[in-house]
Design a protein around this motif. Structure first.
Motif, short mmCIF file in Angstrom:
data_model
loop_
_atom_site.label_atom_id
_atom_site.label_comp_id
_atom_site.label_asym_id
_atom_site.label_seq_id
_atom_site.Cartn_x
_atom_site.Cartn_y
_atom_site.Cartn_z
N PHE A 49 9.50 -6.47 12.94
CA PHE A 49 10.89 -6.81 12.63
C PHE A 49 11.36 -6.12 11.34
O PHE A 49 12.11 -6.69 10.56
N GLY A 50 10.86 -4.89 11.09
CA GLY A 50 11.27 -4.12 9.93
C GLY A 50 10.59 -4.52 8.63
O GLY A 50 10.86 -3.95 7.58
N ILE A 51 9.69 -5.51 8.69
CA ILE A 51 9.01 -5.97 7.49
C ILE A 51 7.56 -5.47 7.51
O ILE A 51 6.88 -5.59 8.53
N THR A 52 7.08 -4.93 6.40
CA THR A 52 5.69 -4.49 6.33
C THR A 52 4.79 -5.71 6.31
O THR A 52 4.86 -6.53 5.39
N VAL A 53 3.95 -5.85 7.35
CA VAL A 53 3.06 -7.00 7.45
C VAL A 53 1.62 -6.65 7.04
O VAL A 53 0.81 -7.54 6.79
N SER A 54 1.32 -5.37 6.97
CA SER A 54 -0.02 -4.95 6.57
C SER A 54 0.02 -3.49 6.13
O SER A 54 0.88 -2.72 6.57
N GLU A 55 -0.90 -3.14 5.25
CA GLU A 55 -1.05 -1.76 4.81
C GLU A 55 -2.52 -1.39 4.92
O GLU A 55 -3.39 -2.21 4.68
N LEU A 56 -2.79 -0.14 5.29
CA LEU A 56 -4.15 0.33 5.50
C LEU A 56 -4.27 1.73 4.91
O LEU A 56 -3.43 2.58 5.16
N THR A 57 -5.31 1.95 4.11
CA THR A 57 -5.58 3.28 3.56
C THR A 57 -6.95 3.74 4.03
O THR A 57 -7.92 3.00 3.92
N ASP A 108 2.98 6.04 9.34
CA ASP A 108 1.79 6.66 8.76
C ASP A 108 2.15 7.85 7.89
O ASP A 108 2.97 8.68 8.28
N TRP A 109 1.49 7.95 6.75
CA TRP A 109 1.60 9.10 5.86
C TRP A 109 0.22 9.71 5.70
O TRP A 109 -0.75 8.98 5.53
N MET A 110 0.12 11.04 5.77
CA MET A 110 -1.16 11.73 5.61
C MET A 110 -1.01 12.86 4.60
O MET A 110 -0.02 13.59 4.62
N TRP A 111 -2.01 12.94 3.71
CA TRP A 111 -2.06 14.01 2.72
C TRP A 111 -3.43 14.66 2.75
O TRP A 111 -4.44 13.96 2.81
#
Length: 77
Positions: A62-70, A43-46
């Motif tokens: 397994f080290g692979i990005t399977v989803s992204e959420l903003t 998670d990144w927060m600004w």
């Protein structure tokens, strides 16, 4: 940057301030259709102008990005 530690769902969440951002890493079990998947969150927060917080989550398996959420959050005045 500064380090912080918080209690997470399946692991200790570790946080670190990097410039104007805060980065959190933790592991959580997510149930989907009767199966539970162990997912690592990055998670990144600004904090932006007008009391807006942007949270960008990368869900990894397994080290692979399977989803992204903003998520955009604004403080009630």
């Amino acid at each position: 940057g500064n380090n912080a530690v918080a209690s997470g769902a399946n692991s200790t969440a570790t946080g670190r301030a990097e410039g104007s951002a805060v980065r959190w890493n933790y592991v959580m079990d997510l149930p989907v259709d009767g199966t539970t998947y162990r997912i690592r969150f990055d998670d990144w927060m600004w904090v932006m102008n007008d009391d807006v917080l942007i949270n960008r989550s990368y869900l990894k398996k397994f080290g692979i990005t399977v989803s992204e959420l903003t998520i955009f959050m604004q403080k009630q005045k």
